[in-house]
Design an enzyme around this catalytic site. Sequence first.
Site, mmCIF file in Angstrom:
data_model
loop_
_atom_site.group_PDB
_atom_site.id
_atom_site.type_symbol
_atom_site.label_atom_id
_atom_site.label_comp_id
_atom_site.label_asym_id
_atom_site.label_seq_id
_atom_site.Cartn_x
_atom_site.Cartn_y
_atom_site.Cartn_z
ATOM 1 N N SER A 127 0.831 -1.201 0.000
ATOM 2 C CA SER A 127 0.000 0.000 0.000
ATOM 3 C C SER A 127 0.864 1.250 0.000
ATOM 4 O O SER A 127 1.969 1.259 0.546
ATOM 5 C CB SER A 127 -0.900 0.007 1.238
ATOM 6 N N TYR A 152 -2.535 -0.284 10.052
ATOM 7 C CA TYR A 152 -2.702 -0.829 8.703
ATOM 8 C C TYR A 152 -1.403 -0.669 7.913
ATOM 9 O O TYR A 152 -0.913 -1.631 7.294
ATOM 10 C CB TYR A 152 -3.853 -0.123 7.985
#
Length: 323
Positions: A127, A152
């Site tokens: 990501s 995350y």
Amino acid sequence: MKYLVTGAAGFIGSFVAEKLCNEGYEVVGIDNLNDYYDPQLKLARLKRLKNLSNFHFMKMDLSDRISIAELFATQKFNRVIHLAAQAGVRYSIDNPMAYVDSNLVGMATILEGCRHNAVEHLIYASSSSVYGMNKKIPFTEDDRVDNPVSLYAATKKANELMAHTYSHLYQLPATGLRFFTVYGPWGRPDMAPYLFTDAISNGKTINVFNYGKMQRDFTYIDDIVESIFRIQNIIPNKKSGYNTLYNIGNSHPVELSHFIECIEDSLGIKANCNYMPMQPGDVETTYADCGKLEQITGYTPNTPLSEGINKFVEWFREYNKYE
């Protein structure tokens, strides 16, 4: 050739599975169909795949070590595209263990499956969040990314480190893909395109963080899928340490305020905005340098935001039966 696609009922996973099937490959898709967002959307994505004779779906949880090991041992995949994860930056602040189970334990079971079953290439989702509050822009793959600002992001950085270790120890060819704000038809309802379009369509106020000044490198789903399809054929070797990373972004960050204007234009409705400060875990800017992707694959994501938003709004209205 046989592929495993994890997160096959997810936004990106369903499109990747469809692309591989249309190219003539056999695809096994797995997903745990959890309720982080409405499972009906996940089931609707799977329904689009049901008529593809070379697609086979299994409901499975990545944290189930025994089941995943058995899956690899019996199916003998040639390549694995690992897209399943617990998504969402803000959700990770209140629900950290969901990220440990899905993103850390889940990555470990996939790595072990690949290691013990001679998988020739593992492609996995990282990501843009790994870049944290980096001030140097655009972001390049060799930037330091050891200061994540959300759990995350930390799990995605950990995934990259885990893949690096398995590549080093077991010569497992692994490629990590740092996705930049993916959007498009069938997108997640917890993401800004869906949230904003839904609220504006219903005359509700939208919360606009950082007073609309945040910048995001929005990347259309078709560009993501094409990039993945090209990359899966480029297998890291000894020269690369059997391990590599690619940014996949549009390389054209836009302010949140302009993004909202695109939705307004597509809907023909003016938004009611509640401007707010930054939220914990968010970053101000994402901006991908995709020079490495272009050099290796000859491809660069290039869908204009206005075009992508129009396609998303068209799907949104059809899916939700808006007039």
